[in-house]
Design a protein around this motif. Structure first.
Motif, short mmCIF file in Angstrom:
data_model
loop_
_atom_site.label_atom_id
_atom_site.label_comp_id
_atom_site.label_asym_id
_atom_site.label_seq_id
_atom_site.Cartn_x
_atom_site.Cartn_y
_atom_site.Cartn_z
N PRO A 83 10.02 8.13 -6.87
CA PRO A 83 11.10 9.04 -6.50
C PRO A 83 11.13 10.25 -7.43
O PRO A 83 11.97 11.14 -7.29
CB PRO A 83 12.35 8.17 -6.71
N TYR A 125 17.14 4.10 9.72
CA TYR A 125 15.69 4.19 9.57
C TYR A 125 15.03 4.63 10.87
O TYR A 125 14.08 5.43 10.87
CB TYR A 125 15.15 2.81 9.14
N ALA A 159 6.59 8.50 2.24
CA ALA A 159 8.05 8.41 2.28
C ALA A 159 8.67 9.59 1.52
O ALA A 159 8.22 9.95 0.44
CB ALA A 159 8.51 7.10 1.65
N VAL A 160 9.69 10.18 2.11
CA VAL A 160 10.43 11.20 1.36
C VAL A 160 11.15 10.52 0.20
O VAL A 160 11.34 9.30 0.20
CB VAL A 160 11.46 11.93 2.26
N SER A 161 11.54 11.29 -0.77
CA SER A 161 12.29 10.72 -1.90
C SER A 161 13.66 10.28 -1.41
O SER A 161 14.15 10.75 -0.38
CB SER A 161 12.44 11.76 -3.00
N PRO A 162 14.31 9.36 -2.13
CA PRO A 162 15.66 8.94 -1.74
C PRO A 162 16.63 10.10 -1.57
O PRO A 162 17.48 10.09 -0.67
CB PRO A 162 16.07 8.03 -2.90
N ALA A 196 15.93 11.64 1.81
CA ALA A 196 16.30 10.71 2.88
C ALA A 196 17.79 10.77 3.18
O ALA A 196 18.20 10.93 4.35
CB ALA A 196 15.88 9.29 2.50
N LEU A 217 11.70 10.19 8.04
CA LEU A 217 11.72 9.80 6.63
C LEU A 217 10.36 9.98 5.96
O LEU A 217 10.10 9.39 4.91
CB LEU A 217 12.19 8.35 6.49
N THR A 218 9.51 10.79 6.55
CA THR A 218 8.19 11.01 5.97
C THR A 218 7.97 12.48 5.66
O THR A 218 8.70 13.35 6.15
CB THR A 218 7.08 10.51 6.91
N SER A 242 13.73 4.97 2.00
CA SER A 242 12.38 5.28 1.50
C SER A 242 11.58 4.01 1.29
O SER A 242 10.38 3.96 1.57
CB SER A 242 12.48 6.06 0.18
#
Length: 475
Positions: free
Chosen positions: A132, A340, A154-157, A160, A345-346, A114
């Motif tokens: 997050p 990555y 960004a998605v949260s950890p 991800a 990841l979005t 993220s």
């Protein structure tokens, strides 16, 4: 929509502690109890922590976890704050594998991924609000949806690492374990639904271990699967996100300057900051907003979450996370960069604007006048709202009865008491007059014996009665 924060009406005494703790007015005062309005709630859990009667709780789903462990393949993804919750954290990893998890991944790896997305956004010149914390996201989506474009894509950890785990084990159930109640709301949002199948708190898992008679102290240590994270291990503490993003920016330009980064923690600080951030944009003063804003709802960050142990002070839990991060720093950037590139990841965000009416001043004043708080509002906070005006707005939005004001009720009781005393005095005087009139015959006989006239006796008694009345009125 599932209800995550739950109310037990039988335990609620309408003490208003939940109303007082809620920064978004998501409580409605019913006749017998105070309930949640899910559409307004940001799922922070503050009302659970302050309820003195235990009338508030959250949705616990450990039965689902227990069933899946026997019928499905389960992959556990654990928040990096597990090192703060467990005295021997690697025995916790062993315990998850012992009860049936086929793999255990650290969400800290997701934090690295993220952070890479956030770093790229900043490189592109975007100002970013990054968190997050689903409670922060819920707040923006519901209460200031105008800021959605500033949220990092960004998605949260959690999401991800879940997307990585899903690729590795497409048939498995992905179960998140961490300190956060609000993660239960994140996993059902349309934009990320299906990435994580279940979100549990450390508290729930501890209850599961206890019911399974599993003693972690008796276990050997084992480690999470695959990747060693870098600064992502520090995500649970305040500043961890900014530190990790800064790490991925250092080769391009020095980002870690006070004017560029702001770190916000705590519910009231969050609300004030985001409102100010929005006002800056409205006023054309966006240059006053930071390049990167790390915003966390809980005091101390995720280690202050409602689903983590509370017998340790924040500084002690922070110390555990920081020491663990420093011990485990290991340069594995090549492998993480591969992840990555391979993963999506979005995410996007859909506004869920709350319909909370801000009435005209005349409407507010009408409510204040009815309870006698127009000229000199006390703002005592006994109703749970910060000010009498805030309470009046809640009344207009149908969240609390207009007359449910303690000061107003006190005055009503006092006025009723005064009316009752006046009634008793008037009845006493009237009865006394009747007694005087009825006893005139006896008084006449007595007066004859004493050589007085009936008129004189009556006058004397009336004078006494008059004196009593005047004493009561002045008393």
């Amino acid at each position: 929509m599932i209800n995550i924060i739950l109310t037990n009406p039988d335990k609620c005494v309408r003490c208003m502690s939940c109303v007082r703790a809620c920064e978004v007015n998501s409580n409605i005062v019913e006749e017998s109890h105070v309930d949640i309005v899910p559409q307004m709630c940001i799922v922070c859990g503050a009302c659970i922590e302050v309820c003195p009667e235990g009338a508030r709780s959250y949705l616990k789903q450990i039965d689902i976890f227990r069933k899946w462990l026997t019928e499905e393949k389960v992959v556990a993804i654990v928040a990096p704050s597990y090192v703060a919750h467990y005295d021997e954290p690697y025995k916790f990893i062993t315990a998850l594998k012992k009860v049936g998890a086929i793999a255990v991944h650290e969400v800290a790896t997701g934090a690295e991924l993220s952070s890479m997305v956030i770093a790229e956004e900043i490189k592109s010149g975007k100002k970013v609000i990054a968190s997050p914390c689903p409670t922060v996201v819920n707040y923006i989506k519901k209460w200031i949806p105008e800021l959605i474009d500033r949220l990092s894509t960004a998605v949260s950890p959690m999401i991800a690492i879940a997307r990585y785990a899903r690729k590795q084990h497409p048939e498995a159930k992905i179960v998140f374990i961490g300190p956060c109640i609000s993660k239960k709301s994140e996993i059902v949002q349309d934009e990320v639904k299906g990435d994580v199948d279940l979100a549990l708190t450390f508290e729930e898992v501890d209850e599961f271990f206890e019911s399974s008679k599993l003693n972690l102290k008796m276990l050997e240590e084992s480690f999470p699967d695959e990747f060693n994270s870098l600064y992502g291990l520090s995500y649970p503490v305040v500043g961890g996100l900014a530190k990790t993003v800064g790490y991925y920016l250092q080769e391009d330009f020095d980002m870690v300057l006070d004017k560029d980064v702001v770190v916000i923690e705590g519910k009231w600080n969050m609300v004030k900051f985001l409102r100010k951030y929005f006002k800056n944009i409205q006023k054309g003063q966006d240059d006053e907003n930071p390049v990167l804003a790390e915003v966390l709802y809980c005091d101390g960050g995720c280690i202050g979450g409602p689903g983590i142990r509370n017998d340790l002070e924040i500084f002690e839990k922070r110390k555990r996370v920081v020491e663990h991060t420093l011990r485990k720093l290991n340069n594995r950037r090549v492998e993480l960069k591969r992840l990555y590139q391979d993963l999506n990841l979005t995410r996007c965000y859909k506004p869920e604007k709350v319909d909370y009416k801000i009435p005209k001043e005349e409407e507010i004043n009408e409510i204040l006048k009815k309870i006698g708080m127009l000229e000199k509002p006390l703002n005592c906070g006994a109703c749970g709202y910060h000010t009498c005006k805030d309470r009046a707005i809640a009344v207009i939005n149908g969240l609390i009865p207009w007359d449910l004001c303690i000061q107003y009720q006190f005055r009503k009781i006092e006025e009723e008491h005064e009316r009752e005393l006046l009634r008793i005095r008037e009845e006493t005087i009237e009865k006394a007059k009747k007694v005087i009139n009825k006893q005139m015959e006896i008084a006449q006989e007595i007066a004859g014996l004493l050589g007085e006239t009936v008129a004189e006796t009556k006058a004397s008694l009336l004078k006494v009665l008059d004196l009593i009345t005047k004493e009561e009125e002045t008393g």
